[in-house]
Design a protein around this motif. Structure first.
Motif, short mmCIF file in Angstrom:
data_model
loop_
_atom_site.label_atom_id
_atom_site.label_comp_id
_atom_site.label_asym_id
_atom_site.label_seq_id
_atom_site.Cartn_x
_atom_site.Cartn_y
_atom_site.Cartn_z
N GLN A 136 62.29 46.55 38.04
CA GLN A 136 61.92 47.95 38.29
C GLN A 136 62.90 48.90 37.61
OE1 GLN A 136 59.19 49.29 39.52
NE2 GLN A 136 60.04 51.31 39.12
N GLN A 137 64.17 48.57 37.61
CA GLN A 137 65.15 49.41 36.92
C GLN A 137 64.81 49.52 35.45
OE1 GLN A 137 68.83 47.37 37.80
NE2 GLN A 137 69.43 48.99 39.23
N TRP A 138 64.36 48.42 34.86
CA TRP A 138 64.03 48.43 33.44
C TRP A 138 62.75 49.19 33.16
CZ3 TRP A 138 66.88 47.73 29.31
CH2 TRP A 138 68.16 47.27 29.54
N VAL A 139 61.85 49.21 34.10
CA VAL A 139 60.66 50.05 33.96
C VAL A 139 61.09 51.51 33.94
CG1 VAL A 139 58.55 50.83 35.12
CG2 VAL A 139 59.06 48.39 34.99
N GLU A 140 62.01 51.87 34.82
CA GLU A 140 62.52 53.24 34.87
C GLU A 140 63.25 53.60 33.58
OE1 GLU A 140 64.86 53.40 38.43
OE2 GLU A 140 63.12 52.93 39.69
N ASP B 82 64.91 70.92 30.87
CA ASP B 82 65.94 70.56 31.84
C ASP B 82 66.86 69.48 31.26
OD1 ASP B 82 67.44 70.31 34.10
OD2 ASP B 82 65.80 69.61 35.38
N LEU B 83 67.62 69.86 30.25
CA LEU B 83 68.47 68.90 29.56
C LEU B 83 69.60 68.35 30.44
CD1 LEU B 83 68.70 70.43 25.99
CD2 LEU B 83 67.38 68.45 26.75
N LEU B 84 70.11 69.17 31.32
CA LEU B 84 71.19 68.69 32.20
C LEU B 84 70.69 67.57 33.10
CD1 LEU B 84 74.06 68.88 33.16
CD2 LEU B 84 73.35 70.68 34.75
N ASN B 85 69.53 67.75 33.67
CA ASN B 85 68.94 66.70 34.51
C ASN B 85 68.66 65.45 33.69
OD1 ASN B 85 67.84 65.57 36.88
ND2 ASN B 85 65.78 66.17 36.23
N LEU B 86 68.15 65.62 32.50
CA LEU B 86 67.88 64.49 31.62
C LEU B 86 69.18 63.75 31.29
CD1 LEU B 86 65.85 62.90 29.93
CD2 LEU B 86 66.22 64.54 28.10
N PHE B 87 70.21 64.49 30.95
CA PHE B 87 71.50 63.88 30.65
C PHE B 87 72.02 63.09 31.85
CE2 PHE B 87 76.13 63.98 30.83
CZ PHE B 87 76.43 63.31 29.66
N ASN B 88 71.91 63.63 33.03
CA ASN B 88 72.38 62.95 34.24
C ASN B 88 71.60 61.65 34.48
OD1 ASN B 88 74.42 64.74 34.89
ND2 ASN B 88 73.05 66.08 36.02
N LYS B 89 70.31 61.67 34.22
CA LYS B 89 69.52 60.45 34.36
C LYS B 89 69.99 59.40 33.36
CE LYS B 89 65.18 62.52 35.87
NZ LYS B 89 63.77 62.74 35.49
N ILE B 90 70.19 59.82 32.13
CA ILE B 90 70.66 58.89 31.09
C ILE B 90 72.01 58.29 31.50
CG2 ILE B 90 71.47 58.72 28.70
CD1 ILE B 90 69.41 61.02 28.10
N SER C 130 73.31 57.91 34.35
CA SER C 130 73.25 57.02 35.52
C SER C 130 72.85 55.60 35.14
CB SER C 130 72.29 57.58 36.56
OG SER C 130 70.95 57.46 36.16
N TYR C 131 72.17 55.44 34.01
CA TYR C 131 71.73 54.10 33.59
C TYR C 131 72.73 53.40 32.66
CZ TYR C 131 67.19 54.73 35.75
OH TYR C 131 66.19 54.91 36.66
N VAL C 132 73.75 54.07 32.23
CA VAL C 132 74.72 53.47 31.31
C VAL C 132 75.36 52.21 31.90
CG1 VAL C 132 76.95 53.84 30.16
CG2 VAL C 132 75.13 55.56 30.00
N PRO C 133 75.81 52.22 33.15
CA PRO C 133 76.39 50.98 33.69
C PRO C 133 75.41 49.80 33.71
CG PRO C 133 76.94 52.84 35.08
CD PRO C 133 75.92 53.33 34.09
N ILE C 134 74.16 50.09 33.98
CA ILE C 134 73.14 49.03 34.00
C ILE C 134 72.97 48.46 32.60
CG2 ILE C 134 70.70 48.55 34.38
CD1 ILE C 134 70.81 50.80 36.54
#
Length: 64
Positions: A11-15, A31-39, A41-45
């Motif tokens: 599911q994480q990979w689907v996201e 909403d680039l700030l929100n997009l950046f935050n999402k990106i 958050s996935y860096v450790p994964i």
């Protein structure tokens, strides 16, 4: 990859794939700030998965 214990959750990979589509197609340009935050958050994964793939490949080479 989940069965091989390379990833914790498909599911994480689907996201991540959905996020990639958002980035490529610029769906959230407003909403680039929100997009950046999402990106971010996935860096450790992503790094964890890279390490898991390396470990898996190393272990399969040793078993041959």
């Amino acid at each position: 990859m989940e069965k091989l214990k390379i990833i914790d959750s498909s599911q994480q990979w689907v996201e991540i794939k959905e996020l990639r589509n958002i980035i490529v197609h610029e769906y959230e340009v407003d909403d680039l700030l929100n997009l950046f935050n999402k990106i971010y958050s996935y860096v450790p994964i992503l790094f964890d998965t890279l390490n898991q793939v390396k470990n898996y490949l190393s272990s399969t080479k040793m078993n041959k």
